[in-house]
Structure formats: C-alpha cells, structure tokens
Design a protein around this motif. Sequence first.
Motif, PDB file in Angstrom:
ATOM      1  N   PHE A 119      -5.114  -3.525  -9.595  1.00  0.00           N
ATOM      2  CA  PHE A 119      -5.711  -4.617  -8.824  1.00  0.00           C
ATOM      3  C   PHE A 119      -6.109  -4.132  -7.437  1.00  0.00           C
ATOM      4  N   SER A 120      -6.974  -4.906  -6.790  1.00  0.00           N
ATOM      5  CA  SER A 120      -7.423  -4.601  -5.430  1.00  0.00           C
ATOM      6  C   SER A 120      -7.155  -5.795  -4.523  1.00  0.00           C
ATOM      7  N   LEU A 121      -6.777  -5.484  -3.297  1.00  0.00           N
ATOM      8  CA  LEU A 121      -6.549  -6.507  -2.283  1.00  0.00           C
ATOM      9  C   LEU A 121      -7.542  -6.321  -1.142  1.00  0.00           C
ATOM     10  N   LYS A 122      -7.892  -7.440  -0.501  1.00  0.00           N
ATOM     11  CA  LYS A 122      -8.766  -7.402   0.666  1.00  0.00           C
ATOM     12  C   LYS A 122      -8.134  -8.218   1.790  1.00  0.00           C
ATOM     13  N   PRO A 123      -8.295  -7.791   3.028  1.00  0.00           N
ATOM     14  CA  PRO A 123      -7.759  -8.574   4.144  1.00  0.00           C
ATOM     15  C   PRO A 123      -8.393  -9.967   4.196  1.00  0.00           C
ATOM     16  N   GLU A 124      -7.610 -10.964   4.606  1.00  0.00           N
ATOM     17  CA  GLU A 124      -8.152 -12.309   4.751  1.00  0.00           C
ATOM     18  C   GLU A 124      -9.228 -12.350   5.830  1.00  0.00           C
ATOM     19  N   GLN A 125      -9.067 -11.534   6.860  1.00  0.00           N
ATOM     20  CA  GLN A 125     -10.055 -11.434   7.917  1.00  0.00           C
ATOM     21  C   GLN A 125     -10.474  -9.974   8.065  1.00  0.00           C
ATOM     22  N   LYS A 126     -11.703  -9.754   8.488  1.00  0.00           N
ATOM     23  CA  LYS A 126     -12.190  -8.380   8.637  1.00  0.00           C
ATOM     24  C   LYS A 126     -11.267  -7.605   9.563  1.00  0.00           C
ATOM     25  N   THR A 127     -10.828  -6.456   9.076  1.00  0.00           N
ATOM     26  CA  THR A 127      -9.897  -5.618   9.831  1.00  0.00           C
ATOM     27  C   THR A 127     -10.453  -4.208   9.911  1.00  0.00           C
ATOM     28  N   PHE A 128     -10.633  -3.721  11.126  1.00  0.00           N
ATOM     29  CA  PHE A 128     -11.199  -2.392  11.312  1.00  0.00           C
ATOM     30  C   PHE A 128     -10.095  -1.340  11.344  1.00  0.00           C
ATOM     31  N   LEU A 129     -10.395  -0.179  10.802  1.00  0.00           N
ATOM     32  CA  LEU A 129      -9.496   0.968  10.891  1.00  0.00           C
ATOM     33  C   LEU A 129      -9.694   1.598  12.260  1.00  0.00           C
ATOM     34  N   LYS A 130      -9.036   1.023  13.237  1.00  0.00           N
ATOM     35  CA  LYS A 130      -9.155   1.457  14.614  1.00  0.00           C
ATOM     36  C   LYS A 130      -7.772   1.531  15.221  1.00  0.00           C
ATOM     37  N   GLY A 131      -7.455   2.653  15.836  1.00  0.00           N
ATOM     38  CA  GLY A 131      -6.105   2.829  16.356  1.00  0.00           C
ATOM     39  C   GLY A 131      -5.159   3.233  15.234  1.00  0.00           C
ATOM     40  N   ASN A 132      -3.997   2.585  15.157  1.00  0.00           N
ATOM     41  CA  ASN A 132      -2.973   2.958  14.182  1.00  0.00           C
ATOM     42  C   ASN A 132      -2.807   1.854  13.137  1.00  0.00           C
ATOM     43  N   THR A 133      -3.099   2.179  11.893  1.00  0.00           N
ATOM     44  CA  THR A 133      -2.934   1.225  10.793  1.00  0.00           C
ATOM     45  C   THR A 133      -1.909   1.791   9.813  1.00  0.00           C
ATOM     46  N   ILE A 134      -0.905   0.979   9.488  1.00  0.00           N
ATOM     47  CA  ILE A 134       0.173   1.422   8.598  1.00  0.00           C
ATOM     48  C   ILE A 134       0.169   0.577   7.337  1.00  0.00           C
ATOM     49  N   PHE A 135       0.221   1.259   6.195  1.00  0.00           N
ATOM     50  CA  PHE A 135       0.228   0.607   4.887  1.00  0.00           C
ATOM     51  C   PHE A 135       1.551   0.912   4.185  1.00  0.00           C
ATOM     52  N   GLY A 136       2.297  -0.128   3.857  1.00  0.00           N
ATOM     53  CA  GLY A 136       3.538   0.054   3.123  1.00  0.00           C
ATOM     54  C   GLY A 136       3.525  -0.797   1.871  1.00  0.00           C
ATOM     55  N   ILE A 137       3.847  -0.189   0.734  1.00  0.00           N
ATOM     56  CA  ILE A 137       3.907  -0.913  -0.535  1.00  0.00           C
ATOM     57  C   ILE A 137       5.373  -0.919  -0.957  1.00  0.00           C
ATOM     58  N   TYR A 138       6.063  -2.016  -0.687  1.00  0.00           N
ATOM     59  CA  TYR A 138       7.489  -2.077  -1.000  1.00  0.00           C
ATOM     60  C   TYR A 138       7.950  -3.524  -1.125  1.00  0.00           C
ATOM     61  N   ASP A 139       9.032  -3.698  -1.847  1.00  0.00           N
ATOM     62  CA  ASP A 139       9.648  -5.001  -2.057  1.00  0.00           C
ATOM     63  C   ASP A 139      10.734  -5.205  -1.004  1.00  0.00           C
ATOM     64  N   LYS A 140      10.566  -6.190  -0.143  1.00  0.00           N
ATOM     65  CA  LYS A 140      11.515  -6.413   0.944  1.00  0.00           C
ATOM     66  C   LYS A 140      12.912  -6.773   0.437  1.00  0.00           C
ATOM     67  N   THR A 141      13.004  -7.281  -0.794  1.00  0.00           N
ATOM     68  CA  THR A 141      14.309  -7.653  -1.343  1.00  0.00           C
ATOM     69  C   THR A 141      15.057  -6.459  -1.938  1.00  0.00           C
ATOM     70  N   LEU A 142      14.369  -5.341  -2.092  1.00  0.00           N
ATOM     71  CA  LEU A 142      14.927  -4.120  -2.695  1.00  0.00           C
ATOM     72  C   LEU A 142      15.200  -4.277  -4.191  1.00  0.00           C
ATOM     73  N   TYR A 143      14.727  -5.371  -4.805  1.00  0.00           N
ATOM     74  CA  TYR A 143      14.943  -5.561  -6.239  1.00  0.00           C
ATOM     75  C   TYR A 143      14.041  -4.635  -7.051  1.00  0.00           C
ATOM     76  N   THR A 144      12.858  -4.364  -6.502  1.00  0.00           N
ATOM     77  CA  THR A 144      11.903  -3.477  -7.161  1.00  0.00           C
ATOM     78  C   THR A 144      11.680  -2.244  -6.300  1.00  0.00           C
ATOM     79  N   ALA A 145      11.786  -1.076  -6.907  1.00  0.00           N
ATOM     80  CA  ALA A 145      11.557   0.178  -6.190  1.00  0.00           C
ATOM     81  C   ALA A 145      10.149   0.673  -6.507  1.00  0.00           C
ATOM     82  N   VAL A 146       9.359   0.875  -5.463  1.00  0.00           N
ATOM     83  CA  VAL A 146       7.991   1.381  -5.621  1.00  0.00           C
ATOM     84  C   VAL A 146       7.963   2.827  -5.143  1.00  0.00           C
ATOM     85  N   ASP A 147       7.618   3.734  -6.044  1.00  0.00           N
ATOM     86  CA  ASP A 147       7.678   5.162  -5.729  1.00  0.00           C
ATOM     87  C   ASP A 147       6.299   5.798  -5.826  1.00  0.00           C
TER      88      ASP A 147
END
Length: 209
Positions: A119-147
């Motif tokens: 699947f693909s996701l898009k920002p709700e509002q236009k977001t430019f790759l300017k400065g520092n952008t961090i992408f994390g794919i993880y489950d905050k509950t720790l129930y699912t481990a994404v590797d």
Amino acid sequence: MPLLIAMLSLLPGPVLAHPHIFIDAKFEVVAASDGSISELRNVWSFDQVFSSSVVVDFDKAGNPTLTPSELKAVGKTVRDSLAQYGYYTNVTSNGKAVAMAKPDAIQADFKDGSLILTFSLKPEQKTFLKGNTIFGIYDKTLYTAVDFATDNDMTVSGANMARCKRKVIRPNPKEVMAENQAALTSMFFSDPKGTDYSLLVATRLEVQC
C-alpha cells in the motif's frame, strides 16, 4: 470480530512489551518534482504463524489458501482497522508530526505461506522534504515488530533526491535500555496507548535536504 482485527488492534498494558506479530518490511519515500512527498510505499510480509491464522479467519472456501475475493476482504479489513493506528507510520518534518491520509486501498497477497500487504500513503497536507524529515514504521504498542533486514529496505526515489542525504538509524536496544532505565518502568505501566520506548528502539529513515 475477525482474528486479523483482534491481533492487529491495540491491547492495554505491559503485555505488549513483547511482539506477537512479525513483519519483514520494505519502505520507499517517493518525492514529487517540486520536492514534496509524493507517496510512501510499503510492502509488508508477515510471519507464517500469523499468516496461517489469517487464512483460517478469511478462508470461506475451505481450502488452505485465499481466493482473490478473500484477499480483497483482508486488504479492506486492514485498511479500516489500522487507520486509527496510522498504519504504523510515524513521520516528522523538522520535529513536527506529519499526518497521513487513509490509503486508497491495501493490496493483499499470499505467497510461500506469508501474507503480503502492499500500500501507499500520502500526507494529508503537502509536505516538502526540507530540513530534517524522519520516517519510522513501528507499532507503538510493541505488539507487532516491524523489521527492515537491510538498510536498502528503506529507500528514497524521485526527482531532485540527489540533493538529499539518506541515513538509516538502527538503535541498539541494550544501549537504549541502559540509558533510559529509570523511565522505562513508568513508560510500560502508565501509558496504555503505547510507550516512548517503541520510538527509542525503532529503525527509522532520516532524510536531510
């Protein structure tokens, strides 16, 4: 309630300190020609134990696999059930959280005993790759481990991306625990919606432009 929803849903308390579902993931940030985020592409391959449980839950034909219509039902269920968890996608632009819109669809497949979601996701509002952008794919509950098996499983593409620097950050869990020992107990027992610990140990992609 289908088993898929139950197992992907948020459950309370410190039970979630240990993952029960495992995902081998691939992630790609695609930039538009104007330097904004065009889309975030995800491919998730689930462990065979969880995948087999999905077959049991969605197989209406009584065979050990899933038909195209059954796979479509899996994709729709995940699309609906994971919306409230942001599809495990956490993005910040210069320290500010970037909200993601619901994907148009989630494509489900079943290969070699594993459930695969694309699947693909898009920002709700236009977001430019300017400065520092961090992408994390993880489950905050720790129930699912994404590797992410290798750093090449978190990539960037698109126009003008040569101007940006890409870095995959892989925190050492033992070092994180040692540095945050005093806070971890309260994190696990006082926050039923997830812990800061998940952010501290998550593999993430940092893009500087």
